[in-house]
Design a protein around this motif. Structure first.
Motif, short mmCIF file in Angstrom:
data_model
loop_
_atom_site.label_atom_id
_atom_site.label_comp_id
_atom_site.label_asym_id
_atom_site.label_seq_id
_atom_site.Cartn_x
_atom_site.Cartn_y
_atom_site.Cartn_z
N UNK A 1 1.02 -1.04 0.01
CA UNK A 1 0.11 0.19 0.00
C UNK A 1 0.95 1.21 -0.17
N UNK A 2 1.95 1.38 0.75
CA UNK A 2 2.76 2.20 0.59
C UNK A 2 3.61 2.42 -0.42
N UNK A 3 4.08 1.35 -0.95
CA UNK A 3 4.93 1.33 -2.22
C UNK A 3 3.98 2.02 -3.45
N UNK A 4 2.69 1.61 -3.45
CA UNK A 4 1.77 2.02 -4.45
C UNK A 4 1.88 3.46 -4.21
N UNK B 1 13.03 -3.62 -4.55
CA UNK B 1 12.64 -3.27 -5.84
C UNK B 1 12.02 -1.92 -5.48
N UNK B 2 11.60 -1.54 -4.73
CA UNK B 2 10.91 0.06 -4.52
C UNK B 2 11.99 0.82 -4.49
N UNK C 1 2.68 -3.54 -7.72
CA UNK C 1 1.42 -4.29 -6.78
C UNK C 1 1.34 -5.54 -7.25
N UNK C 2 0.89 -5.70 -8.42
CA UNK C 2 0.51 -6.85 -9.07
C UNK C 2 1.78 -8.02 -9.24
N UNK D 1 0.28 3.36 -13.75
CA UNK D 1 0.39 2.10 -14.16
C UNK D 1 1.74 1.51 -13.84
N UNK D 2 2.46 2.09 -13.40
CA UNK D 2 3.73 1.16 -12.72
C UNK D 2 3.31 1.18 -11.39
#
Length: 254
Positions: free
Chosen positions: A178-181, A214-215, A196-197, A190-191
């Protein structure tokens, strides 16, 4: 989702405006305190600045880093904290024959911090001994303990069964994603959805570490601001043990 929206209350959830690849030049300091005593003093100073948002939230966290100064050897501890002005700061500590050598680093030209003056008021032995050049240390994603989900379950007073650890791993993944998004979607929705996916099936500590790695690899601007993410997620989960708002723990074995 109500809980996710509260994870970073009071903390920016959009990306910083400028690129951060290396820490600024650091202030070199010496004290007759040892490493543990210096960290205890750091905690006491930080706690005078403001109340921490959660009971289990620490005053500082161990920060991910890469040592870039050759064969001298990296610090024994490298921690992140918010100073009096709520600026993210980093303190590197090396044991020395007469106490501790420290390096105080800021990011992105954030300037001097009042913490040195506050430290000197409590530690008369503190001396400024020079600077560390930019590139001495670089930021990396925070490192998770191999038993990070298990420790949260145990700290909450629940049995560390395989099913509880699995549930906790999934819950942590949901909160971290959620925070990464939030970070990514400010510039590329889109990224953010793809990120998340790609990590939606996280089921192990290695998977959780991959989310953080990765973040940070996707955008180094976030690295200063995710150092306390594992500690913050842990503190929020422990703040909401049992039944009630969010119902986080309802499915856990008792």
């Amino acid at each position: 989702m109500r809980l996710l929206s509260r994870i970073f209350a009071g903390q920016a959830t959009t990306r910083p405006a400028r690129q951060v690849s290396l820490l600024d030049a650091g202030r070199s300091l010496q004290s007759t305190l040892d490493v543990d005593a210096a960290l205890s003093l750091l905690e006491s100073i930080v706690r005078t600045y403001r109340d921490l948002p959660y009971r289990a939230m620490p005053a500082f966290v161990d920060a991910g880093h890469v040592w870039g100064a050759g064969n001298q050897g990296g610090p024994a501890r490298f921690v992140a904290f918010d100073d009096e002005a709520k600026a993210v700061r980093f303190l590197a500590l090396w044991p020395a024959p007469t106490g501790v050598t420290m390096g105080l680093f800021g990011i992105d030209g954030s300037g001097q911090s009042t913490i040195i003056g506050h430290w000197k008021m409590r530690d008369a032995s503190l001396l400024s001994t020079g600077t560390f050049e930019p590139g001495t240390l670089d930021l990396a994603a925070p490192r998770l303990s191999p038993k990070y989900p298990e420790e949260i379950v145990n700290a909450a007073g629940y049995p560390t069964t395989a099913s509880n650890i699995e549930r906790m791993t999934r819950q942590v993944a949901t909160m971290v994603l959620g925070q990464a998004q939030n970070f990514i979607q400010s510039s590329d929705p889109r990224a953010a959805a793809a990120f998340v996916q790609d990590h939606s099936h996280a089921g192990s500590v290695a998977d959780l570490q991959s989310i953080l790695d990765d973040l940070g690899g996707l955008d180094s601007e976030v690295l200063p601001y995710i150092q306390n993410l594992p500690a913050r997620v842990r503190a929020i989960l422990l703040e909401h043990t049992g039944y009630g708002e969010g119902r986080i723990w309802d499915e856990f074995d008792r």
